[in-house]
Write a protein that holds these residues in place. Structure first.
Motif, short mmCIF file in Angstrom:
data_model
loop_
_atom_site.label_atom_id
_atom_site.label_comp_id
_atom_site.label_asym_id
_atom_site.label_seq_id
_atom_site.Cartn_x
_atom_site.Cartn_y
_atom_site.Cartn_z
N VAL A 120 -23.41 44.22 24.78
CA VAL A 120 -23.22 45.77 25.52
C VAL A 120 -24.08 46.71 24.60
O VAL A 120 -23.87 46.42 23.15
CB VAL A 120 -21.79 46.31 25.35
CG1 VAL A 120 -21.65 47.43 25.72
CG2 VAL A 120 -20.74 45.12 26.05
N ASP A 121 -25.10 47.31 25.00
CA ASP A 121 -25.83 48.06 24.20
C ASP A 121 -26.48 49.20 25.00
O ASP A 121 -26.80 49.14 26.03
CB ASP A 121 -27.10 47.20 23.75
CG ASP A 121 -28.26 47.86 22.62
OD1 ASP A 121 -27.63 48.14 21.66
OD2 ASP A 121 -29.01 48.40 23.08
N LEU A 122 -26.70 50.37 24.20
CA LEU A 122 -27.39 51.52 24.78
C LEU A 122 -28.88 51.20 25.46
O LEU A 122 -28.80 51.77 26.60
CB LEU A 122 -27.47 52.62 23.86
CG LEU A 122 -27.85 54.10 24.40
CD1 LEU A 122 -26.81 54.30 25.28
CD2 LEU A 122 -27.84 54.96 23.07
N ALA A 123 -29.63 50.80 24.79
CA ALA A 123 -31.07 50.57 25.19
C ALA A 123 -31.45 51.57 26.21
O ALA A 123 -32.07 51.25 27.31
CB ALA A 123 -31.00 49.21 25.99
N HIS A 124 -31.74 52.69 25.60
CA HIS A 124 -31.92 54.12 26.46
C HIS A 124 -33.48 54.36 26.80
O HIS A 124 -33.65 55.23 27.56
CB HIS A 124 -31.23 55.12 25.92
CG HIS A 124 -31.57 55.58 24.57
ND1 HIS A 124 -32.44 56.41 24.45
CD2 HIS A 124 -31.43 54.96 23.32
CE1 HIS A 124 -32.79 56.64 23.03
NE2 HIS A 124 -32.18 55.83 22.33
N ASN A 125 -34.22 53.34 26.41
CA ASN A 125 -35.72 53.40 26.53
C ASN A 125 -36.39 52.35 26.32
O ASN A 125 -35.93 51.27 26.25
CB ASN A 125 -36.36 54.72 25.46
CG ASN A 125 -36.06 54.28 24.10
OD1 ASN A 125 -35.80 53.22 23.75
ND2 ASN A 125 -35.65 55.48 23.15
N GLU A 126 -37.85 52.49 26.76
CA GLU A 126 -38.54 51.13 26.55
C GLU A 126 -38.37 50.20 25.10
O GLU A 126 -38.24 48.98 25.09
CB GLU A 126 -39.84 51.36 26.75
CG GLU A 126 -40.13 52.22 28.26
CD GLU A 126 -41.34 53.03 28.17
OE1 GLU A 126 -42.43 52.91 28.42
OE2 GLU A 126 -40.85 54.09 27.31
N ALA A 127 -38.35 50.73 24.10
CA ALA A 127 -38.52 50.28 22.76
C ALA A 127 -36.97 49.57 22.79
O ALA A 127 -36.81 48.40 22.19
CB ALA A 127 -38.64 51.15 21.59
#
Length: 564
Positions: free
Chosen positions: A258-265
């Protein structure tokens, strides 16, 4: 504390270190205003209101302010100066909003926090990010560079300017100072948030937090203890690389991230972790989603990254974060990127939770399921608990990382075990290992092997069964079946042995070893012609011997004739 990625995790880790040192600590972030680990005001407080709430907290000794681009552009930073500033990185995100259209412009906004650092303070800057490291030229404070590369020019430049550095040196987090030997704080693998060294971006966050903690004057011992005890779980770091072991829909267990990962990086970092957790032959499955205030280019790039790196992608929508878009419009941009990577179609789910449920239901043993979670964190945690999932401890994560490399944390001990020529000593050593690693299928398998090789098949059989029932994975699983069948044959339980070997031979038709054991079992079962047919047929099909190659067709036919 600012940066495109990692600022919340670094803020939380720094706060944990400060509390470990006995300091009354308050911090603000996108989750709210927190005092001594208790959320006193939930919400996005990564702006001036958060700064005010932190500084007004009764008795606060250390205040940590997560400072986002939006707040600085709209209302300023909220404080006139700081003692230590940290910039984690600058990467494409929120471009095209409020006049910030390029990375250089975004870096200028992020640099505001460094210019407010007092002259006797420290600016902790990412030496691996050129835009961040360039910020040192416009500040009054001393530079403290952090870098994953011990040969980084930024480290040398920081030391030459009378500053400090922190890096990974021979596997240790190490502080560098002019004219001094490196101060090795702690091995990377002993810092839980690095996921046993698997997560490069969290290793960088740990470097930044450790540097900031030392820069603000916290004791070295507290920094080390804080690094060792900050867990990447839903309690200390919710929504950031939280790992679970969950029952997989098709049997066995899968890992859920479970992770935010809100952009490409962020997505690349998430998938790096997923790749490092999956054993050979397993799949990565992703619930792909984003807030609506990203540009079409960023949304398409997210889709392309997912399509290029993931085995199964589904759309996981965030209805509360559409920010002017529709679900259909946002998904269309993701699909454009997916199509570039050759993914023609995906399933779509209205929520992050429903996407996760579907992915776990589709998972097989060893798969890694990730969800880009922004809106439904608590719902997902509750569902995981109800589904029988358990949070992964640091020890569990380490085992998974090692297993994904085809190794075992006790690999050296296992190798030494089989180098011992004394059968009874081997058995005793294996039994001790088994007691130390109770419930570990690989160790049960090796323990069974020591008994088997010492001529004690009756004692080996239950250990092989334990290993197989415990989820032993390849390349050891089929070997355990073969060894179990061989032990059963030696005990006179020939028909059981034949059934097991028939099944494993169907899964591994080109294995000469399996064919040989199967032939022995068939012979003992009174089926000698079939035994010889199996052996000749497998040799004819797989051998690279030039004489076999010359007579391959004849040998194949003769082998079949034996059972016709």
């Amino acid at each position: 504390m600012t940066g495109t990625n990692g600022k919340t995790t670094t803020t939380r880790l720094l706060a944990h270190i400060a509390m470990t040192a006995g300091k009354r600590t308050a911090w603000s972030s996108t989750d709210g205003i927190v005092v001594q680990g208790e959320v006193v005001e939930p919400g996005d407080y990564s702006g001036p209101a958060g700064a005010r709430g932190v500084l007004e907290a009764p008795g606060v000794e250390i205040g940590i302010l997560e400072t986002a681009r939006g707040g600085m552009l709209l209302k300023g930073m909220g404080v006139s100066h700081n003692d230590v500033s940290v910039v984690t990185n600058v990467s494409p995100d929120h471009l095209g909003l409020r006049g910030v259209d390029t990375l250089d412009q975004l870096a200028e906004v992020k640099a505001i926090v460094t210019r407010a650092t007092r002259s006797g303070g420290w600016t902790v800057l990412n030496g691996d990010d050129p835009r961040v490291w360039a910020m040192r030229t416009a500040v009054r404070a001393r530079p403290w560079a952090f870098s994953l590369d011990p040969a980084s020019p930024a480290l040398r430049e920081a030391l030459s300017a009378g500053g400090r550095g922190i890096t990974v040196l021979d596997g240790d987090l190490a502080v560098l100072a002019p004219g001094a030997d490196p101060d090795r704080l702690v091995p990377v693998v002993d810092v839980p948030m690095t996921l046993s060294g698997l997560s490069a971006h969290n290793t960088a966050n740990a470097l930044a937090a450790a540097a900031a903690a030392l820069a603000v004057g916290l004791p070295r011992a507290s920094v080390v203890e804080g690094l060792r005890t900050f867990q990447p779980d839903a309690t200390l770091n919710p929504g950031r690389m939280n790992l679970y072991t969950a029952p997989a829909g098709h049997g066995g267990s899968c890992t859920v991230v479970v992770d935010l990962a809100h952009n490409e990086a962020g997505l690349e970092a998430l998938l790096d972790v997923c790749d490092g957790l999956r054993p050979a032959g397993s799949s990565v499955r992703l619930g792909l989603g984003s807030a609506g205030d990203r540009t079409d280019e960023i949304l398409q790039s997210l889709g392309e990254i997912a399509g290029r790196r993931v085995d199964q992608v589904v759309a996981a929508h965030k209805a509360h974060y559409l920010r002017g878009r529709t679900m259909g419009g946002l998904e269309e941009q993701l699909r454009i990127g997916l199509a570039r990577a050759g993914v023609a179609d995906i399933e779509s789910f209205p929520t992050e939770l429903s996407a996760l449920e579907a992915l776990v239901a589709a998972a097989s043993d060893g798969d890694v399921v990730a969800v880009m979670c922004h809106a439904e964190r608590e719902d997902i945690y509750a569902w995981l608990a109800s589904a029988g999932a358990t949070p992964d401890s640091a020890a569990t994560i380490r085992r998974k990382v090692v297993a994904a490399r085809g190794e075992h944390e006790a690999e050296a001990a296992i190798a030494a075990l089989w180098q011992d020529e004394d059968p009874e000593r081997r058995i005793a050593t294996a039994a001790a290992l088994h007691a130390e690693h109770a419930g570990d299928p690989r160790i049960a398998y090796e323990h069974g092997g020591t008994l088997d090789s010492a001529g004690r098949p009756d004692e080996a059989v239950p250990l092989y069964r334990e290993a197989l029932a415990g989820g032993l994975r390849e390349p050891y699983r089929h070997r355990a079946v073969v060894q179990l069948a061989s032990s059963l044959r030696n005990l006179g339980r020939v028909e059981e042995a034949v059934r097991l070997l028939d099944d494993v031979a169907a899964e591994h038709p080109d294995s000469l070893g399996i064919a040989a054991f199967r032939a022995l079992a068939l012979h003992d079962a009174g089926r000698s012609d079939e035994a010889l047919s199996v052996l000749i047929g497998t040799v004819a099909a797989t051998s690279t011997d030039p004489d076999v190659a010359r007579y391959r067709r004849s040998l194949t036919a003769y082998g079949k004739d034996l059972t016709s």
